[in-house]
Motif scaffolding. Structure first.
Motif, PDB file in Angstrom:
ATOM      1  N   ARG A 183      14.094   0.501   6.521  1.00 37.43           N
ATOM      2  CA  ARG A 183      13.057  -0.422   7.302  1.00 37.43           C
ATOM      3  C   ARG A 183      13.657  -1.127   8.525  1.00 37.43           C
ATOM      4  NH1 ARG A 183       7.978  -1.760   7.208  1.00 37.43           N
ATOM      5  NH2 ARG A 183       7.514  -0.643   5.267  1.00 37.43           N
ATOM      6  N   TRP A 237      11.492   2.149   4.425  1.00 39.44           N
ATOM      7  CA  TRP A 237      11.471   1.383   3.201  1.00 39.44           C
ATOM      8  C   TRP A 237      12.602   0.371   3.091  1.00 39.44           C
ATOM      9  CZ3 TRP A 237       6.969   3.125   1.347  1.00 39.44           C
ATOM     10  CH2 TRP A 237       6.719   4.612   1.914  1.00 39.44           C
ATOM     11  N   THR A 238      12.513  -0.542   2.448  1.00 35.29           N
ATOM     12  CA  THR A 238      13.589  -1.570   2.125  1.00 35.29           C
ATOM     13  C   THR A 238      14.419  -0.559   1.157  1.00 35.29           C
ATOM     14  OG1 THR A 238      12.702  -2.547   0.366  1.00 35.29           O
ATOM     15  CG2 THR A 238      11.998  -3.389   2.228  1.00 35.29           C
ATOM     16  N   ASP A 239      15.751  -1.283   1.111  1.00 34.73           N
ATOM     17  CA  ASP A 239      16.513  -0.188   0.173  1.00 34.73           C
ATOM     18  C   ASP A 239      16.064  -0.291  -1.299  1.00 34.73           C
ATOM     19  OD1 ASP A 239      18.519  -0.147   2.100  1.00 34.73           O
ATOM     20  OD2 ASP A 239      19.971  -1.455   1.083  1.00 34.73           O
TER      21      ASP A 239
END
Length: 249
Positions: free
Chosen positions: A123, A131-133
């Motif tokens: 992201r 996406w975040t991790d």
């Protein structure tokens, strides 16, 4: 769409595309690889107009597997049923490439290969397919569950893992979830896009084999496939298991 049955092990030639369109690929005979290097399957690593992806598959008359990139529309929520595509419990029109297998968060069997897919990237804005991790890791764990019994020959992602990721670039950074999938699945080939070479040599990395495994060829060839590349997967217990035939452009 019914997945193709896995055929007897043998070399499979892969035309892979991502991020940058090459109009010659949409014209039958526009790019002549020669009779020995004709592709068996098309893999799209994202950030391409879906009509272009369909046109390339049609030009070579091969099946297509795809994952979305961060510049593609969201394909979340679509499920392929025997009666067609369904979203939120209702029949719907899938906006992805016509006739393509969607491999995002899944493992599909096409052209004799098991192809695991993870779309999107880390992201960096409010756009789709970012996406975040933590989100990416949850998505990747679903891929692992799907691949638990039979493994995967190819990992198809939009974002890179650590090999191929530029330094100090938050937009095109490596996703830890991709590194995890490479480590756990040990595919013969990892194809990704997202990182534009901008005229430089494309990044191709041969990860070493895990010496603790029984199979002699357990290394992974990692290829940035922005534009296009031609690769080949060899039968199991062959070293190397994957090779880059043409670097494309």
């Amino acid at each position: 769409m019914e997945q193709q049955r896995r055929k007897a092990p043998g070399p499979v030639t892969i035309l892979a595309i991502a991020d940058e369109e090459r109009p010659a690929l949409t014209i039958p005979g526009g790019v002549d690889f020669g009779p020995d290097d004709r592709p068996d399957v098309l893999l799209s690593a994202g950030d391409l107009d879906f009509a272009y992806v369909t046109a390339v598959a049609d030009a070579f008359d091969v099946p297509c597997v795809m994952v979305p990139g961060n510049h593609d529309p969201s394909l979340e929520g679509f499920t392929l049923s025997p009666a067609g595509w369904v979203r939120a419990g209702r029949h719907d029109t899938w906006p992805g490439p016509e006739g393509a297998w969607a491999a995002d968060r899944d493992v599909v069997e096409v052209a004799g290969l098991r192809i695991a897919g993870l779309g999107g990237c880390g992201r960096y804005s409010s756009g789709p397919n970012q996406w975040t991790d933590a989100q990416a890791m949850r998505r990747a764990r679903r891929v692992l569950r799907k691949a638990r019994r039979k493994g995967a020959d190819v990992l198809l992602t939009h974002a890179p893992g650590t090999p191929g990721a530029p330094a100090d670039d938050d937009v095109h950074r490596a996703l830890p979830a991709v590194d995890m999938l490479v480590d756990k699945l040990r595919p013969a080939l990892h194809l990704h896009g997202h990182v534009h070479p901008h005229g430089a040599e494309r990044c191709v990395t041969a990860l070493p084999a895990d010496d603790g495994r029984d199979d002699p060829g357990t290394g992974t060839l990692v290829v940035n496939t922005v534009g296009w590349t031609l690769t080949r997967i060899h039968p199991p217990r062959t070293a190397p298991r994957a090779e880059l035939i043409l670097k494309g452009r």
